[in-house]
Scaffold this motif. Structure first.
Motif, mmCIF file in Angstrom:
data_model
loop_
_atom_site.group_PDB
_atom_site.id
_atom_site.type_symbol
_atom_site.label_atom_id
_atom_site.label_comp_id
_atom_site.label_asym_id
_atom_site.label_seq_id
_atom_site.Cartn_x
_atom_site.Cartn_y
_atom_site.Cartn_z
ATOM 1 N N UNK A 71 0.357 14.726 -11.777
ATOM 2 C CA UNK A 71 0.696 14.738 -13.186
ATOM 3 C C UNK A 71 1.980 14.034 -13.542
ATOM 4 N N UNK A 72 2.661 13.451 -12.579
ATOM 5 C CA UNK A 72 3.890 12.705 -12.841
ATOM 6 C C UNK A 72 3.544 11.220 -12.887
ATOM 7 N N UNK A 73 3.717 10.588 -14.025
ATOM 8 C CA UNK A 73 3.273 9.208 -14.174
ATOM 9 C C UNK A 73 4.122 8.192 -13.465
ATOM 10 N N UNK A 74 5.339 8.529 -13.115
ATOM 11 C CA UNK A 74 6.226 7.573 -12.454
ATOM 12 C C UNK A 74 6.472 8.002 -11.017
ATOM 13 N N UNK A 75 6.672 7.020 -10.169
ATOM 14 C CA UNK A 75 6.962 7.285 -8.764
ATOM 15 C C UNK A 75 7.984 6.269 -8.284
ATOM 16 N N UNK A 103 0.817 -1.216 0.000
ATOM 17 C CA UNK A 103 0.000 0.000 0.000
ATOM 18 C C UNK A 103 0.854 1.270 0.000
ATOM 19 N N UNK A 104 2.026 1.240 0.607
ATOM 20 C CA UNK A 104 2.858 2.451 0.627
ATOM 21 C C UNK A 104 3.324 2.827 -0.773
ATOM 22 N N UNK A 105 3.822 1.858 -1.517
ATOM 23 C CA UNK A 105 4.228 2.163 -2.889
ATOM 24 C C UNK A 105 3.028 2.478 -3.771
ATOM 25 N N UNK A 106 1.890 1.842 -3.486
ATOM 26 C CA UNK A 106 0.671 2.189 -4.212
ATOM 27 C C UNK A 106 0.249 3.619 -3.950
ATOM 28 N N UNK A 107 0.412 4.072 -2.718
ATOM 29 C CA UNK A 107 0.077 5.463 -2.397
ATOM 30 C C UNK A 107 1.030 6.430 -3.098
ATOM 31 N N UNK A 108 2.312 6.046 -3.212
ATOM 32 C CA UNK A 108 3.257 6.897 -3.936
ATOM 33 C C UNK A 108 2.879 6.996 -5.419
ATOM 34 N N UNK A 109 2.478 5.877 -6.013
ATOM 35 C CA UNK A 109 2.058 5.891 -7.420
ATOM 36 C C UNK A 109 0.816 6.747 -7.599
ATOM 37 N N UNK A 110 -0.145 6.621 -6.691
ATOM 38 C CA UNK A 110 -1.378 7.420 -6.776
ATOM 39 C C UNK A 110 -1.067 8.905 -6.633
ATOM 40 N N UNK A 111 -0.161 9.269 -5.701
ATOM 41 C CA UNK A 111 0.195 10.675 -5.509
ATOM 42 C C UNK A 111 0.921 11.224 -6.739
ATOM 43 N N UNK A 112 1.773 10.397 -7.376
ATOM 44 C CA UNK A 112 2.474 10.850 -8.576
ATOM 45 C C UNK A 112 1.503 11.104 -9.723
#
Length: 324
Positions: free
Chosen positions: A171-175, A158-167
């Motif tokens: 407007x930044x597609x990569x996280x 979930x932490x990396x998923x939250x980083x992807x969602x925030x990116x």
């Protein structure tokens, strides 16, 4: 006949006075009759806790390796000298100290903040209190597995998923997708322990807040004291014994924690604490004597902390009794 004469006559005949017998009957059963029903529980506790510890003490005095069962021999305190001189054990002591101190400090601060929140009235307070207590009710292995796979996993956590969602939100597609356990293993273990032990600290501090005398708080507020001043000069001194109790009890349990280290990191990357090191000596090196010596040292250290905790509990009970 007067009372002294009656007593002397009863003494000559060997029969106690009727008044003494009546008082004895009013006193109820003897102390032995009261304690006798507790004997099965006492025998059970001794059989489950003390006999294995005595066996461990005896085993720690022998050189016993499972790969060489015929070479078992009595060596006295040599196992303790070997354990204290082992580099891995010394590193485990440092790791255990750092992990215990950081987890207890963080859990105490968060528990204090949550207790201050729950001490106020607001809609849904009972539901919030129940949800905050839930992590402490989980089985330790289940809590460690939850953090390892559900939250910290680099692929589906979930932490990396939250980083992807925030990116994507900005407007930044990569996280970045860090491997949290490999990057900060001790912090990962400590975070899982803080999450599970914060409710315990919260409950102790909340009990202290409920026992705070309301008259002194109201008097301070009427004299113009701010909330910060009330907390600093009234609430915090009153909570000091409860904070000490929470720190001591938490230290006793976290020093002995094995589940989080074994489940999250398997003792690698510098996270092997004392219980995991004892496990390695026993189950991997098969050095039963050295593992028993290390276990005895861990128990003795825990007993020192537990003795201090009992003194704090006794002082708290005496203080509550004097106020009552």
């Amino acid at each position: 006949m007067t009372a002294p004469a009656t007593a002397s006559a009863a003494a000559r005949t060997g029969n106690p006075p009727r008044g003494a017998a009546r008082r004895r009957r009013k006193r109820g059963p003897s102390a032995w009759a009261v304690r006798a029903p507790l004997l099965p529980a006492l025998v059970f506790v001794i059989a489950v806790t003390q006999l294995p510890f005595v066996a461990t003490l005896v085993l720690s005095l022998f050189d016993w390796n499972a790969f060489h069962p015929g070479g078992r021999r009595f060596i006295g305190l040599d196992n303790y000298a070997a354990v204290l001189g082992d580099t891995a054990v010394r590193e485990a002591v440092v790791t255990t100290t750092v992990l215990t101190a950081s987890v207890v400090a963080a859990a105490l601060v968060l528990g204090l903040a949550l207790a201050l929140l729950l001490n106020r009235r607001f809609p849904g307070r009972a539901l919030v209190r129940t949800m905050l207590i839930t992590p402490f009710l989980l089985v330790p292995v289940a809590a460690a597995l939850l953090w390892k796979h559900l939250l910290l996993n680099p692929e589906y956590g979930l932490l990396n998923g939250a980083l992807t969602w925030a990116a994507r939100l900005v407007g930044n597609g990569t996280a970045p997708q860090p491997d949290w356990i490999s990057a900060a293993p001790l912090i990962a273990v400590g975070t899982a322990l803080v999450w599970q032990w914060t409710p315990f600290m919260m409950l102790i501090v909340l009990a202290g807040l409920r026992s705070r005398p309301p008259d002194s708080v109201e008097a301070a507020r009427m004299d113009g004291a701010s909330e910060a001043q009330v907390f600093r000069y009234l609430t915090l001194p009153h909570l000091r014994p409860y904070l000490e109790l929470g720190a001591l009890l938490g230290s006793v349990h976290i020093v002995q924690n094995f589940d989080a280290v074994f489940t999250i990191t398997s003792g690698s990357l510098g996270t092997a604490n004392l219980p995991y090191t004892v496990y390695q000596i026993f189950y991997q090196a098969h050095e039963y004597g050295q593992a028993s010596a290390a276990g005895v040292l861990v128990v003795l250290g825990s007993l020192v902390i537990a003795a201090v905790a009992l003194r704090v509990v006794s002082s708290l009970l005496r203080g509550e009794a004097s106020r009552g």
